[in-house]
Structure formats: C-alpha cells, structure tokens
Write an enzyme that holds these catalytic residues in place. Structure first.
Site, mmCIF file in Angstrom:
data_model
loop_
_atom_site.group_PDB
_atom_site.id
_atom_site.type_symbol
_atom_site.label_atom_id
_atom_site.label_comp_id
_atom_site.label_asym_id
_atom_site.label_seq_id
_atom_site.Cartn_x
_atom_site.Cartn_y
_atom_site.Cartn_z
ATOM 1 N N SER A 24 0.783 -1.381 0.064
ATOM 2 C CA SER A 24 0.003 -0.055 -0.014
ATOM 3 C C SER A 24 0.812 1.338 -0.065
ATOM 4 C CB SER A 24 -0.824 0.033 1.173
ATOM 5 O OG SER A 24 -1.828 -1.069 1.005
ATOM 6 N N LYS A 73 -8.940 -5.404 11.514
ATOM 7 C CA LYS A 73 -10.160 -4.893 10.658
ATOM 8 C C LYS A 73 -11.506 -5.114 11.427
ATOM 9 C CE LYS A 73 -8.427 -5.907 6.095
ATOM 10 N NZ LYS A 73 -8.714 -6.643 4.695
ATOM 11 N N ASN A 94 -11.811 -1.513 6.512
ATOM 12 C CA ASN A 94 -10.377 -1.591 5.896
ATOM 13 C C ASN A 94 -9.879 -0.100 5.490
ATOM 14 O OD1 ASN A 94 -11.831 -1.196 3.307
ATOM 15 N ND2 ASN A 94 -9.999 -2.025 2.451
ATOM 16 N N ASP A 110 -12.730 -3.127 0.376
ATOM 17 C CA ASP A 110 -12.565 -4.482 -0.191
ATOM 18 C C ASP A 110 -13.613 -5.076 -0.858
ATOM 19 O OD1 ASP A 110 -9.633 -4.917 1.010
ATOM 20 O OD2 ASP A 110 -10.522 -5.856 2.754
ATOM 21 N N GLY A 132 -13.875 -20.739 1.787
ATOM 22 C CA GLY A 132 -13.219 -20.136 3.188
ATOM 23 C C GLY A 132 -14.516 -19.315 3.726
HETATM 24 P P1 NAP Z 1 -8.889 -15.409 7.822
HETATM 25 O O1 NAP Z 1 -9.770 -14.492 8.319
HETATM 26 O O2 NAP Z 1 -7.768 -15.915 8.693
HETATM 27 O O3 NAP Z 1 -9.744 -16.422 7.083
HETATM 28 C C1 NAP Z 1 -9.187 -17.537 6.399
HETATM 29 C C2 NAP Z 1 -9.963 -18.518 5.949
HETATM 30 O O4 NAP Z 1 -9.241 -19.635 5.268
HETATM 31 C C3 NAP Z 1 -10.751 -19.120 7.216
HETATM 32 O O5 NAP Z 1 -12.110 -19.482 7.062
HETATM 33 C C4 NAP Z 1 -10.068 -20.305 7.592
HETATM 34 O O6 NAP Z 1 -10.680 -21.411 8.068
HETATM 35 C C5 NAP Z 1 -9.961 -21.097 6.039
HETATM 36 N N1 NAP Z 1 -8.592 -21.882 5.734
HETATM 37 C C6 NAP Z 1 -7.440 -21.645 6.202
HETATM 38 N N2 NAP Z 1 -6.876 -22.913 6.021
HETATM 39 C C7 NAP Z 1 -7.603 -23.867 5.489
HETATM 40 C C8 NAP Z 1 -7.528 -25.087 5.066
HETATM 41 N N3 NAP Z 1 -6.423 -26.036 5.021
HETATM 42 N N4 NAP Z 1 -8.855 -25.698 4.705
HETATM 43 C C9 NAP Z 1 -9.970 -24.929 4.631
HETATM 44 N N5 NAP Z 1 -10.067 -23.839 4.993
HETATM 45 C C10 NAP Z 1 -8.973 -23.354 5.487
HETATM 46 O O7 NAP Z 1 -7.943 -14.559 6.578
HETATM 47 P P2 NAP Z 1 -8.617 -13.386 5.666
HETATM 48 O O8 NAP Z 1 -8.297 -12.035 6.304
HETATM 49 O O9 NAP Z 1 -10.031 -13.661 5.312
HETATM 50 O O10 NAP Z 1 -7.638 -13.461 4.394
HETATM 51 C C11 NAP Z 1 -7.668 -14.782 3.489
HETATM 52 C C12 NAP Z 1 -6.623 -14.532 2.401
HETATM 53 O O11 NAP Z 1 -7.035 -13.732 1.584
HETATM 54 C C13 NAP Z 1 -5.419 -14.064 2.507
HETATM 55 O O12 NAP Z 1 -4.295 -14.951 1.728
HETATM 56 C C14 NAP Z 1 -5.242 -12.813 2.382
HETATM 57 O O13 NAP Z 1 -3.899 -12.394 2.076
HETATM 58 C C15 NAP Z 1 -6.192 -12.823 1.142
HETATM 59 N N6 NAP Z 1 -6.728 -11.340 0.966
HETATM 60 C C16 NAP Z 1 -6.404 -10.696 -0.200
HETATM 61 C C17 NAP Z 1 -7.084 -9.482 -0.459
HETATM 62 C C18 NAP Z 1 -6.591 -8.685 -1.766
HETATM 63 O O14 NAP Z 1 -6.811 -7.560 -1.685
HETATM 64 N N7 NAP Z 1 -6.181 -9.395 -2.811
HETATM 65 C C19 NAP Z 1 -7.752 -8.851 0.540
HETATM 66 C C20 NAP Z 1 -7.924 -9.673 1.840
HETATM 67 C C21 NAP Z 1 -7.340 -10.811 1.940
HETATM 68 P P3 NAP Z 1 -10.995 -21.602 9.861
HETATM 69 O O15 NAP Z 1 -11.708 -20.533 10.223
HETATM 70 O O16 NAP Z 1 -11.659 -22.877 10.130
HETATM 71 O O17 NAP Z 1 -9.552 -21.094 10.372
#
Ligand code: NAP
Length: 289
Positions: A24, A73, A94, A110, A132
C-alpha cells in the site's frame, strides 16, 4: 508523496501487525506524487493491545485517513463514530476517514476492490462458490450479493463460522468443506478466500499448496472463472492449474489495487486517482520482494 515533505504535508497511513511487507505505501505514494498532492502515506505497526491508543493518537496528530489490515479489521469497529451499512454487515473495516463534524468513519473498500474485475467482465447471475469463511470471505459474500452473483454457496471448515455467515446472509447456502465436490460441476465462478497457496506472511502455506486439487478443478464446467484473492505467488498453484485446464484465472492483485484506489479517492474528497500508476507501483514492489 510529492518527494518533498514539508510543514504542510498531510498524513495518510496503514495500521496493522505486521505492515512491513505491505504494497500500500508504494501504491498510494506513487499515486499522490502523480497527482501532486501534498500527502504522505506511512505504514504504522500497531499491536492489538495498543489499537485504541493508536487510533486516538492518529486523530491527535492530524492523520487524514488510514487503512486497516490484519489483525484490526474487526476490532476497530467500536472505536469508530460511524460505520457504513456494508462494513457493518461484513463486520470489518479496511478504510477510515475523518468525519466533517469530528471523529472517524469506517467503510470497507475490499468489497468494491473484489467486485471490480467481475463487473469489468460483465458477470451477473452465475452460480458462485466461495472457499473459506474468514474475514475476506465476508467482504466477498457482500460483494457477490451486491453484484448479483447468485446462487451463492460458501464452503468452510468451521461450523461456527458457517453458522455466523448464514445468520448474516440467510440467502446464501453454506457447505461443510468436505461436502463441496458435488457442487463444482454447477459452479461458474469459484473464489478462493483461504490463505492456502500464499507464499509469504503470517498465514504462509506451502507454495505448492492449493485449496482444490487438479481433479476437483476438472469438475468445473467449461468457461468457468477461478478468482484467487492471493497475489503472491503470481500465479498461485490454484490459478496455474485452472489456466492449464482452460478456465479463466483472476488474481487478487487487482482487488488490492482497486480497494486502494477507492480509499484514496475517498480521502481526496472524491477525486479520480491514477489507477494504472497504483497498479504499476504494486507490481514493481512485488517484483522486488
Ligand atoms: P482469515 O480471516 O484467517 O480467514 C481464512 C479462512 O481460510 C478461514 O475461513 C480458514 O478456516 C480458512 N482456511 C485456512 N486454511 C484452511 C484449510 N487448510 N482448509 C480449509 N479452510 C482453510 O484470513 P482473511 O483475512 O480472510 O484472508 C484470507 C486470504 O485472503 C489471505 O491470503 C489474504 O492475503 C487474502 N486477501 C487478499 C486481499 C486482496 O486485496 N487481494 C484482501 C483480503 C485478503 P478456519 O476459520 O477454520 O481457520
């Protein structure tokens, strides 16, 4: 940033923990320089137990607005004087900006960032499956519903999180992760919001990992779109396999760029911002990391 910080320079920033690898600052400062705006965007590492102090401090030192990333967040909501209805539904903010009457307001760009590549493709009314059930999934679900991407299914491994999603959005179908296979043949848009396949960061997984196997991706219909929110590595194993199978891949970098552009425009009073400059700065920073 104009390249010269003076007594009149105004501050924008990012709070999170960690923030050191964020793209950012590069994106926003490149755009501010192009616009000739006398602002500087700075990353501020803020530990969870200091969030309230940090937010009060940002107000005191005259910060004009800031982005919020993991792990704040959700936690920031009670510290804001106003939260718009979309961010409230998602339960996450965000982007924070100053209210004219004083205090902070929060929104969630987002949602807009996620939707942008799909709107550009003219997508609507197609069966969609979200992988997810975490924070990003909530912004994605809100975006899908606003963009008319229905029927909408969400597969997750946490029954509690799935139940929370169902409560917020009764119109979606939630699925236990292990039961998603029969729905793949009906899915025209697949969205990965898990961190599986991400190269670096606190959620690092094996760079060869993918949330779905090649065999599962084969079940998607011809012409399916596979959207991975992850942008490091580029392509992710999921997107590489999807492209090899003839599906259309979308990387998460455009979501990052578009959410940033929306935030910057908000801070600058609705001014158009140079999105191509932001995209190029993000790509350059990624190439160097
Ligand atoms: P988060 O709140 O930790 O959520 C991750 C999700 O993935 C949870 O539901 C988790 O399940 C699930 N998960 C993790 N490992 C798993 C597995 N082996 N099998 C099944 N489910 C699994 O993280 P977040 O903030 O949502 O971010 C998630 C991803 O999105 C990250 O990689 C982040 O960098 C990306 N992202 C990108 C942007 C962008 O601008 N491009 C913006 C935001 C986020 P549990 O709840 O059971 O742990």
């Amino acid at each position: 940033m104009t390249g010269r910080i003076s007594g009149t320079t105004r501050l924008l920033g990012l709070i999170g923990d960690p923030v050191a690898h964020s793209l950012s600052p590069a994106m926003h400062n490149a755009a501010l320089a192009t616009l000739g705006e006398d602002y500087c965007y700075v990353p501020f590492p803020v530990a969870s137990d200091r969030l309230a102090t940090a937010v009060a401090g940002l107000a005191v030192i005259g910060v004009q607005g800031f982005n919020v990333t993991i792990p704040h967040k959700q936690a920031i909501l009670p510290l804001l004087q106003h939260v718009d209805s979309r961010a409230a539904a998602v339960g996450a903010v965000n982007t924070v900006y100053r209210l004219p009457e004083g205090g902070w307001a929060g929104t969630n760009t987002d949602i807009d960032g996620f939707l942008h590549p799909l709107i550009s493709l003219g997508l609507k009314g197609i069966p969609t499956l979200v992988l997810g059930s975490g924070g990003a999934a909530r912004a994605v679900i809100q975006g899908c519903l606003e963009g008319g991407l229905q029927p909408l299914r969400v597969a997750g491994r946490s029954p509690q999180k799935l139940a929370e999603l169902q409560k917020t959005w009764p119109q979606i179908q939630v699925l236990p992760w292990v039961e998603l296979d029969p729905y793949l043949a009906q899915t025209q848009l697949l969205i990965n919001t898990t961190p599986i396949g991400m190269k670096a960061g606190s959620n690092a997984h094996s760079p060869t990992a993918s949330p779905l196997s090649r065999e599962q991706l084969r079940l998607l219909p011809t012409g399916a779109i596979v959207y991975d929110l992850i942008y490091v590595p580029d392509p992710t194993p999921l997107l590489r396999m999807a492209a090899e199978l003839g599906h259309t891949p979308i990387t998460g970098l455009e979501m990052l760029v578009q959410q940033g552009a929306k935030a910057l425009s908000l801070w600058l009073g609705g001014k158009p911002v140079p999105i191509a400059v932001m995209r190029q700065a993000a790509q350059q920073q990624l190439a160097q990391s």
